[in-house]
Enzyme design. Structure first.
Site, PDB file in Angstrom:
ATOM      1  N   LYS A  25      -1.562   4.726  10.901  1.00  0.00           N
ATOM      2  CA  LYS A  25      -0.186   4.668  10.377  1.00  0.00           C
ATOM      3  C   LYS A  25       0.387   6.068  10.336  1.00  0.00           C
ATOM      4  O   LYS A  25      -0.354   7.063  10.247  1.00  0.00           O
ATOM      5  CB  LYS A  25      -0.152   4.022   8.993  1.00  0.00           C
ATOM      6  CG  LYS A  25      -0.992   4.699   7.891  1.00  0.00           C
ATOM      7  CD  LYS A  25      -0.337   5.869   7.182  1.00  0.00           C
ATOM      8  CE  LYS A  25      -1.203   6.450   6.074  1.00  0.00           C
ATOM      9  NZ  LYS A  25      -0.716   7.709   5.496  1.00  0.00           N
ATOM     10  N   ASP A 152      -3.207   2.413   0.707  1.00  0.00           N
ATOM     11  CA  ASP A 152      -2.592   2.130   2.013  1.00  0.00           C
ATOM     12  C   ASP A 152      -3.086   0.828   2.641  1.00  0.00           C
ATOM     13  O   ASP A 152      -2.577   0.413   3.688  1.00  0.00           O
ATOM     14  CB  ASP A 152      -2.893   3.275   3.002  1.00  0.00           C
ATOM     15  CG  ASP A 152      -2.096   4.530   2.692  1.00  0.00           C
ATOM     16  OD1 ASP A 152      -1.005   4.406   2.094  1.00  0.00           O
ATOM     17  OD2 ASP A 152      -2.563   5.621   3.052  1.00  0.00           O
TER      18      ASP A 152
HETATM   19  O1  C5P Z   1      -6.015   4.569  -3.096  1.00  0.00           O
HETATM   20  P1  C5P Z   1      -6.712   5.662  -2.361  1.00  0.00           P
HETATM   21  O2  C5P Z   1      -8.203   5.625  -2.567  1.00  0.00           O
HETATM   22  O3  C5P Z   1      -6.339   5.750  -0.930  1.00  0.00           O
HETATM   23  O4  C5P Z   1      -6.205   7.003  -3.016  1.00  0.00           O
HETATM   24  C1  C5P Z   1      -6.938   8.200  -2.962  1.00  0.00           C
HETATM   25  C2  C5P Z   1      -6.397   9.151  -4.011  1.00  0.00           C
HETATM   26  O5  C5P Z   1      -5.102   9.608  -3.609  1.00  0.00           O
HETATM   27  C3  C5P Z   1      -6.209   8.591  -5.386  1.00  0.00           C
HETATM   28  O6  C5P Z   1      -7.384   8.669  -6.157  1.00  0.00           O
HETATM   29  C4  C5P Z   1      -5.107   9.460  -5.949  1.00  0.00           C
HETATM   30  O7  C5P Z   1      -5.643  10.691  -6.391  1.00  0.00           O
HETATM   31  C5  C5P Z   1      -4.254   9.759  -4.736  1.00  0.00           C
HETATM   32  N1  C5P Z   1      -3.118   8.851  -4.618  1.00  0.00           N
HETATM   33  C6  C5P Z   1      -2.078   8.966  -5.508  1.00  0.00           C
HETATM   34  N2  C5P Z   1      -1.003   8.124  -5.405  1.00  0.00           N
HETATM   35  C7  C5P Z   1      -0.939   7.184  -4.433  1.00  0.00           C
HETATM   36  C8  C5P Z   1      -1.994   7.064  -3.497  1.00  0.00           C
HETATM   37  C9  C5P Z   1      -3.083   7.916  -3.625  1.00  0.00           C
HETATM   38  O8  C5P Z   1      -2.098   9.823  -6.404  1.00  0.00           O
HETATM   39  N3  C5P Z   1       0.119   6.387  -4.364  1.00  0.00           N
END
Ligand code: C5P
Length: 322
Positions: A25, A152
């Site tokens: 993406k 995502d």
């Molecule tokens: O959800 P994911 O594991 O992909 O997110 C990784 C990290 O990225 C989260 O722990 C957070 O620190 C940050 N994040 C965030 N806000 C989002 C997506 C991700 O702060 N909308």
């Protein structure tokens, strides 16, 4: 949910082996609107797919197992914490499945690079296993499972270009990228990663300054230049933070900006991958070739944008281009 629309039977690995594409993406813009108490950030972002991605193959087996191959297999942990196995276990648990699956991941995308490789892999695994295990769980259950795997993953599972809000769970399809008469995107991109892995939490933590406003648009851009005009009024709020952690991101943006025909250069997600947008294939391919020659250690790919992840096919090779 759409089951296995990208997949093809692979008789060399058994009648029921299925390949599913896991396209990358791009965040065409990314505004950070606020921060929740749990640390996650509220976003307004416009996301699309490209014809470059990983591949997932599943076939029947007694137990769940994962093997990783491909150019970026090294350095990726194929253990229990791998997002692919977490997705498989989550689906099996939610649907009461006791069957296993032999899962192969072909890792074509650089790891921790802002183009959603791990999320795409998890979403493709859910699709492939729904097909293999003949499951049709309610879409809202799948969306919740996806969000639990990563912010995502709901977007990758839904597979439609569009505006994404909340922390990643709120999806609104958008009329981008502009299609040609055959329905294929008229917009091309050059993706570049300077081969620096960036931690998403570290980039969010390094972000400074006020929060942005939501900036969704209703326009239906018909040409690359119209889309780019809309994007130029928006930005990626994580760029400065990423540059502070990995100055190479600035070098990549500079190289793209200096390329003939590049309409816009921007970072995707939390980086370090950046993209340049082009109005034609030849321009994108020439820019990619020139940058690749000058910077042989960078990962550089010319690819077409895709509005729908189902457009992107995978047959065991990297799918770059049409
Ligand atoms: O959800 P994911 O594991 O992909 O997110 C990784 C990290 O990225 C989260 O722990 C957070 O620190 C940050 N994040 C965030 N806000 C989002 C997506 C991700 O702060 N909308």
């Amino acid at each position: 949910m759409k089951n296995g629309e990208n997949s093809g039977a692979d008789t060399s690995h058994g009648a029921r082996a299925r390949w599913v594409a896991a396209p990358a993406k791009l965040n065409l813009y990314l505004h950070v609107l606020g921060r929740r108490e749990d640390g996650y950030h509220l976003l307004d972002t416009l996301m699309t797919f490209v014809h470059v991605g990983d591949g997932i193959c599943v076939e029947p087996a007694e137990n769940l197992s994962l093997t990783v191959e491909g150019p970026f297999a090294e350095g990726l942990d194929a253990g229990e914490d791998n997002l692919v196995l977490r997705a498989a276990r989550g689906l099996a648990g939610a649907c009461g499945v006791t069957d296993g699956a032999r899962i192969r991941l072909v890792k074509n995308l650089p790891v921790a690079s802002g183009i959603g490789g791990g999320s795409a892999d998890a979403a493709a695994t859910l699709r492939a296993l729904c097909d293999l295990w003949r499951l049709s769980p309610p879409p809202e259950d799948m969306a919740a499972l996806a969000l639990g795997l990563g912010a995502d993953v709901p977007f990758c599972l839904a597979g439609q270009a569009g505006f994404v809000g909340g922390i990643g769970e709120s999806l609104e399809p958008a009329a981008v990228p502009p299609p040609d008469a055959s329905g294929a995107s008229v917009v091309w991109a050059v993706l570049i990663n300077p081969m620096v892995a960036l931690s998403t939490p570290a980039v969010f933590a390094a972000r400074e300054g006020p929060f942005s406003q939501s900036s969704r648009f209703k326009d239906r851009p018909r040409e690359a230049s119209e889309l780019v005009a809309l994007l130029k009024e928006r930005h990626n709020d994580l760029t400065q933070a990423a540059v502070s952690l990995a100055p190479e991101v600035g070098d990549v943006l500079g190289a793209l900006e200096a390329s003939e025909g590049c309409l816009l250069a921007r970072m995707s997600g939390s980086g370090a991958t950046c993209f340049g947008l082009f109005g034609d294939e030849e321009g994108a391919r020439q820019a990619a070739a020139a940058i690749s020659e000058a910077m042989p250690l960078w990962w550089v790919v010319a690819t077409r944008l895709a509005a729908d992840s189902a457009e992107v096919t995978f047959d065991g090779e990297i799918a770059a281009g049409s």
